[in-house]
Design an enzyme around this catalytic site. Structure first.
Site, mmCIF file in Angstrom:
data_model
loop_
_atom_site.group_PDB
_atom_site.id
_atom_site.type_symbol
_atom_site.label_atom_id
_atom_site.label_comp_id
_atom_site.label_asym_id
_atom_site.label_seq_id
_atom_site.Cartn_x
_atom_site.Cartn_y
_atom_site.Cartn_z
ATOM 1 N N ALA A 102 0.703 -1.443 -0.076
ATOM 2 C CA ALA A 102 0.014 -0.069 0.050
ATOM 3 C C ALA A 102 0.895 1.280 0.109
ATOM 4 O O ALA A 102 0.350 2.450 -0.163
ATOM 5 C CB ALA A 102 -0.933 -0.146 1.209
ATOM 6 N N ASP A 103 2.111 1.278 0.103
ATOM 7 C CA ASP A 103 2.970 2.341 0.008
ATOM 8 C C ASP A 103 4.224 2.041 -0.846
ATOM 9 O O ASP A 103 5.422 2.197 -0.684
ATOM 10 C CB ASP A 103 3.704 2.465 1.456
ATOM 11 C CG ASP A 103 4.007 3.723 1.698
ATOM 12 O OD1 ASP A 103 3.748 4.788 1.289
ATOM 13 O OD2 ASP A 103 4.662 3.976 2.937
ATOM 14 N N PRO A 104 3.736 1.953 -2.225
ATOM 15 C CA PRO A 104 4.967 1.795 -3.301
ATOM 16 C C PRO A 104 5.743 3.038 -3.702
ATOM 17 O O PRO A 104 5.685 3.412 -4.696
ATOM 18 C CB PRO A 104 4.239 1.063 -4.170
ATOM 19 C CG PRO A 104 2.774 1.845 -4.485
ATOM 20 C CD PRO A 104 2.465 2.109 -2.909
ATOM 21 N N ASN A 108 10.583 2.997 -1.175
ATOM 22 C CA ASN A 108 10.406 1.507 -0.934
ATOM 23 C C ASN A 108 10.381 0.614 -2.342
ATOM 24 O O ASN A 108 10.225 -0.605 -2.419
ATOM 25 C CB ASN A 108 8.989 1.260 -0.502
ATOM 26 C CG ASN A 108 8.715 1.874 0.869
ATOM 27 O OD1 ASN A 108 9.630 1.988 1.720
ATOM 28 N ND2 ASN A 108 7.729 2.149 1.211
ATOM 29 N N ARG A 218 -4.896 5.215 -3.052
ATOM 30 C CA ARG A 218 -3.550 5.726 -2.641
ATOM 31 C C ARG A 218 -2.085 5.079 -3.332
ATOM 32 O O ARG A 218 -1.261 5.773 -3.714
ATOM 33 C CB ARG A 218 -3.178 5.652 -1.061
ATOM 34 C CG ARG A 218 -1.947 6.294 -0.539
ATOM 35 C CD ARG A 218 -1.895 5.837 0.984
ATOM 36 N NE ARG A 218 -0.695 6.711 1.567
ATOM 37 C CZ ARG A 218 0.624 6.283 1.427
ATOM 38 N NH1 ARG A 218 0.797 5.311 0.755
ATOM 39 N NH2 ARG A 218 1.533 7.202 2.092
#
Length: 368
Positions: A102-104, A108, A218
């Site tokens: 959920a946070d690419p 990361n 997101r």
């Protein structure tokens, strides 16, 4: 119509997982297993012997930060290909696994010297259910095909659109967006004009934002930024269409012999034939809602209705005749000569009826 409490609960759940290192380790293991058969994605291993709720020890997997464009080019890596791989990796997570990063953001994501993507930081992960995966696939296919009805139905299934009594204005709004925004780069358009158009078509429409999509959207927006940075001409939907079609074909049961193919084709033809009354009802509903408007002169209405009825009947005869001829052909190829003769004889009935009806329609046209 936003589900604010649901969005709050989703954010709360994700943020508590973010500070649980053991949960992050389990997520890293799951993510690594999901990509174990793909050589262009690398995920660090977790060393559980040195893990605790406050310490997480991972395999050292160095790479070039995905936003260090000069270093990528110096290493001989193709930026356009990396943009496509990042999109494919995310589609794999959404459509195949139902478990996604959920946070690419660029911090990361890295790239190994051989061009493989490296994912780090598995504290913020999202999960989607099987029915949501199917709905997302339908939405993507509908967007790439510019099929407003398909997009609208998939959004209703996903809970992003409320199934009100009259969805014709919504369908027109979706079709407008598909026709005007999907194939054109935003840089070539006026941002003010886009904002005004979207406000006009979306105002007072029953669109909703399900809590499930909070982190999906997101991640989408973050990944879109990564892709555009790698390749200014990056088009996420251009990558999504063939991947969604591939996933769809892999999930469908495949027939191993020609009889299975015959059954599928006959079923499709029969569905088309017997689904005509339903399509006529749908057309009448659209007329009632004002989605379709037809104007004809009074003296022509009777003739047009008669001709329409004849054409519908001719369509039915044609579909039945073609289905029987196709069946006879496939049976003949398989060496079943007696069934071929029987089916061929039966096909003569709708064929003869079709010929007579076409002659009748021709005489009717010449008369009027």
């Amino acid at each position: 119509n936003r589900d604010w409490l649901g969005i709050y609960a989703e954010c709360c759940r994700i943020l508590w997982q973010e500070v649980d290192y053991l949960q992050e380790g389990r997520s890293a293991d799951t993510f690594r297993r999901n990509f174990r058969g793909i050589d262009w994605v690398k995920v660090p291993k977790v060393y559980w012997r040195y893990a605790s709720p406050r310490v997480l020890t991972l395999e050292y997997v160095p790479g070039i930060k995905i936003s260090h464009y000069e270093a990528l080019e110096a290493a001989g890596l193709e930026r356009k290909q990396l943009a496509k791989l990042s999109a494919r990796a995310y589609l794999q997570q959404l459509l195949n696994d139902g478990f996604f990063h959920a946070d690419p953001h660029p911090g990361n994501l890295a790239v190994s010297p051989d061009g493989a993507l490296i994912f780090y930081d598995f504290g913020m992960m999202g999960e989607i259910k099987a029915n949501v995966k199917a709905g997302l696939m339908e939405t993507m296919l509908g967007i790439t095909e510019k099929d407003a009805d398909r997009v609208m139905n998939s959004l209703v299934t996903l809970g992003a659109l409320e199934a009100t009594g009259d969805l014709a204005p919504v369908r027109r709004s979706i079709q407008f967006m598909l026709d005007n925004f999907m194939d054109k780069p935003f840089e070539a358009q006026s941002i003010t004009a886009i904002s005004d158009d979207l406000y006009e078509i979306a105002y007072d429409q029953p669109f909703r934002f399900p809590a499930t999509f909070t982190f999906v959207m997101r991640a989408f927006s973050t990944l879109e930024g990564v892709g555009k940075g790698l390749d200014p001409e990056f088009n996420f939907m251009a990558v999504a269409q063939p991947f969604a079609l591939q996933v769809m074909s892999e999930n469908l049961p495949s027939g191993s012999n020609i009889i299975d193919q015959l059954g599928r084709q006959a079923a499709q033809l029969s569905t088309s034939t017997f689904g005509l009354p339903r399509r006529i009802e749908d057309t009448i509903d659209k007329l009632d809602r004002g989605d379709i408007r037809i104007r004809v002169r009074a003296q022509e209405s009777d003739r047009l209705l008669r001709k329409l009825g004849g054409m519908q009947l001719a369509t039915n005869y044609t579909l039945i005749f073609c289905a029987l001829i196709l069946s006879a052909t496939l049976l003949f190829v398989n060496g079943s000569f007696i069934p071929t003769a029987v089916v061929g004889a039966i096909a003569l009935v709708p064929g003869w009826a079709l010929w007579r009806l076409l002659k009748k329609l021709d005489r009717y046209d010449r008369k009027f």
